[in-house]
Motif scaffolding. Sequence first.
Motif, mmCIF file in Angstrom:
data_model
loop_
_atom_site.group_PDB
_atom_site.id
_atom_site.type_symbol
_atom_site.label_atom_id
_atom_site.label_comp_id
_atom_site.label_asym_id
_atom_site.label_seq_id
_atom_site.Cartn_x
_atom_site.Cartn_y
_atom_site.Cartn_z
ATOM 1 N N ILE A 136 5.740 -122.849 30.101
ATOM 2 C CA ILE A 136 5.009 -121.743 30.730
ATOM 3 C C ILE A 136 5.947 -120.579 31.023
ATOM 4 O O ILE A 136 5.637 -119.427 30.716
ATOM 5 C CB ILE A 136 4.282 -122.220 32.003
ATOM 6 N N VAL A 137 7.109 -120.868 31.590
ATOM 7 C CA VAL A 137 8.077 -119.820 31.902
ATOM 8 C C VAL A 137 8.561 -119.142 30.617
ATOM 9 O O VAL A 137 8.683 -117.914 30.553
ATOM 10 C CB VAL A 137 9.260 -120.387 32.717
ATOM 11 N N LYS A 173 6.292 -112.903 26.569
ATOM 12 C CA LYS A 173 5.279 -111.860 26.713
ATOM 13 C C LYS A 173 5.887 -110.598 27.324
ATOM 14 O O LYS A 173 5.608 -109.488 26.856
ATOM 15 C CB LYS A 173 4.138 -112.368 27.590
ATOM 16 N N LEU A 174 6.728 -110.741 28.346
ATOM 17 C CA LEU A 174 7.348 -109.584 28.978
ATOM 18 C C LEU A 174 8.269 -108.846 28.016
ATOM 19 O O LEU A 174 8.283 -107.618 27.971
ATOM 20 C CB LEU A 174 8.123 -110.019 30.222
ATOM 21 N N VAL A 175 9.039 -109.586 27.223
ATOM 22 C CA VAL A 175 9.937 -108.973 26.245
ATOM 23 C C VAL A 175 9.131 -108.234 25.188
ATOM 24 O O VAL A 175 9.455 -107.105 24.807
ATOM 25 C CB VAL A 175 10.868 -110.030 25.608
ATOM 26 N N LYS A 176 8.048 -108.845 24.725
ATOM 27 C CA LYS A 176 7.198 -108.214 23.713
ATOM 28 C C LYS A 176 6.587 -106.922 24.250
ATOM 29 O O LYS A 176 6.571 -105.899 23.562
ATOM 30 C CB LYS A 176 6.095 -109.182 23.292
ATOM 31 N N SER A 234 5.478 -101.023 30.619
ATOM 32 C CA SER A 234 6.341 -101.221 31.776
ATOM 33 C C SER A 234 5.565 -101.940 32.871
ATOM 34 O O SER A 234 4.350 -101.852 32.945
ATOM 35 C CB SER A 234 6.823 -99.860 32.284
ATOM 36 N N LEU A 235 6.277 -102.608 33.745
ATOM 37 C CA LEU A 235 5.635 -103.290 34.868
ATOM 38 C C LEU A 235 5.148 -102.292 35.920
ATOM 39 O O LEU A 235 4.183 -102.541 36.612
ATOM 40 C CB LEU A 235 6.607 -104.272 35.520
#
Length: 50
Positions: free
Chosen positions: A13-14, A20-23, A30-31
Amino acid sequence: MGTYVVGGILLVIVALIIRKLVKEKKEGKSLQCGDCKSCGGCCGHERNDH
């Protein structure tokens, strides 16, 4: 044995979340704002037009 199964599931999961964040970062998202492509720079990040 159950500890290893739960640990493995959490690890997967991590890893998926990080992937997903890198993609999204490579796509210019951006967050803080959600989309740096149309950003005017109000959030403090420098706009990247690559």
